[in-house]
Design a protein around this motif. Structure first.
Motif, PDB file in Angstrom:
ATOM      1  N   ILE A   7       1.062  -1.106  -0.224  1.00  0.00           N
ATOM      2  CA  ILE A   7       0.053  -0.080   0.066  1.00  0.00           C
ATOM      3  C   ILE A   7       0.823   1.301   0.010  1.00  0.00           C
ATOM      4  N   ALA A   8       0.461   2.039  -0.902  1.00  0.00           N
ATOM      5  CA  ALA A   8       1.416   3.375  -0.946  1.00  0.00           C
ATOM      6  C   ALA A   8       0.469   4.533  -0.586  1.00  0.00           C
ATOM      7  N   VAL A   9       1.255   5.644  -0.003  1.00  0.00           N
ATOM      8  CA  VAL A   9       0.271   6.835   0.163  1.00  0.00           C
ATOM      9  C   VAL A   9       0.901   7.953  -0.719  1.00  0.00           C
ATOM     10  N   TRP A  21      -4.902  13.300   0.561  1.00  0.00           N
ATOM     11  CA  TRP A  21      -4.078  11.878   0.597  1.00  0.00           C
ATOM     12  C   TRP A  21      -4.991  10.941  -0.083  1.00  0.00           C
ATOM     13  N   VAL A  22      -4.336   9.918  -0.755  1.00  0.00           N
ATOM     14  CA  VAL A  22      -4.861   8.641  -1.408  1.00  0.00           C
ATOM     15  C   VAL A  22      -3.993   7.686  -1.054  1.00  0.00           C
ATOM     16  N   LEU A  23      -4.690   6.694  -0.797  1.00  0.00           N
ATOM     17  CA  LEU A  23      -4.008   5.200  -0.636  1.00  0.00           C
ATOM     18  C   LEU A  23      -4.159   4.559  -1.810  1.00  0.00           C
ATOM     19  N   MET A  24      -3.116   3.695  -2.341  1.00  0.00           N
ATOM     20  CA  MET A  24      -3.197   2.957  -3.495  1.00  0.00           C
ATOM     21  C   MET A  24      -2.826   1.433  -3.043  1.00  0.00           C
ATOM     22  N   TRP A  33      -2.094  -0.451  -9.988  1.00  0.00           N
ATOM     23  CA  TRP A  33      -2.390  -0.130  -8.609  1.00  0.00           C
ATOM     24  C   TRP A  33      -3.826   0.498  -8.712  1.00  0.00           C
ATOM     25  N   LYS A  34      -4.577   0.069  -7.879  1.00  0.00           N
ATOM     26  CA  LYS A  34      -6.059   0.462  -7.338  1.00  0.00           C
ATOM     27  C   LYS A  34      -6.055   1.292  -6.374  1.00  0.00           C
ATOM     28  N   GLU A  35      -7.023   2.346  -6.444  1.00  0.00           N
ATOM     29  CA  GLU A  35      -7.318   3.184  -5.369  1.00  0.00           C
ATOM     30  C   GLU A  35      -8.028   2.535  -4.258  1.00  0.00           C
ATOM     31  N   LEU A  36      -7.290   2.393  -2.997  1.00  0.00           N
ATOM     32  CA  LEU A  36      -7.983   1.872  -1.963  1.00  0.00           C
ATOM     33  C   LEU A  36      -8.863   2.715  -1.056  1.00  0.00           C
ATOM     34  N   GLU A  37      -8.374   3.929  -0.731  1.00  0.00           N
ATOM     35  CA  GLU A  37      -9.121   4.864   0.190  1.00  0.00           C
ATOM     36  C   GLU A  37      -8.685   6.276  -0.043  1.00  0.00           C
ATOM     37  N   SER A  38      -9.250   7.244  -0.041  1.00  0.00           N
ATOM     38  CA  SER A  38      -8.907   8.573   0.073  1.00  0.00           C
ATOM     39  C   SER A  38      -9.448   9.749   0.897  1.00  0.00           C
ATOM     40  N   ALA A  39      -8.952  10.752   1.088  1.00  0.00           N
ATOM     41  CA  ALA A  39      -9.342  11.784   1.777  1.00  0.00           C
ATOM     42  C   ALA A  39     -10.953  12.243   1.134  1.00  0.00           C
ATOM     43  N   ALA A  56      -3.856   7.109   7.799  1.00  0.00           N
ATOM     44  CA  ALA A  56      -5.197   6.152   7.373  1.00  0.00           C
ATOM     45  C   ALA A  56      -4.455   4.843   6.779  1.00  0.00           C
ATOM     46  N   LEU A  57      -3.044   4.944   6.453  1.00  0.00           N
ATOM     47  CA  LEU A  57      -2.532   3.752   5.944  1.00  0.00           C
ATOM     48  C   LEU A  57      -2.144   2.796   7.456  1.00  0.00           C
TER      49      LEU A  57
END
Length: 81
Positions: A7-9, A21-24, A33-39, A56-57
């Motif tokens: 997981i990358a931020v 912020w975006v977690l991929m 890579w797929k988006e996992l979560e974002s602000a 978040a990570l």
């Protein structure tokens, strides 16, 4: 224990001064890579967005000693024989 999740931020700025912020997470193919979560709301500063993304990570890692893991075998479970 499952494998460590990749997981990358990162921080995105779709409009000047609006930082999200975006977690991929790495997909099945290492180049995808797929988006996992974002602000949900923007931050006014890049660094604030980055820090919020790291928090978040951290939320994806129930045990800070081993990090976020894929579902897998429980190493504490009794072996099935």
């Amino acid at each position: 224990m499952g494998h460590l999740r990749r997981i990358a931020v990162h921080v995105d700025e779709p409009d000047p001064g609006h930082f999200f912020w975006v977690l991929m997470e790495e997909g099945d193919d290492a180049s995808q890579w797929k988006e996992l979560e974002s602000a949900g709301e923007p931050h006014e500063m890049w660094l604030d967005a980055l820090h919020a993304g790291v928090r978040a990570l951290e939320g994806h890692a129930p045990d800070e000693r081993i990090g976020p893991r894929m579902p897998g075998d429980d190493e504490d479970a009794s072996p099935v024989g």
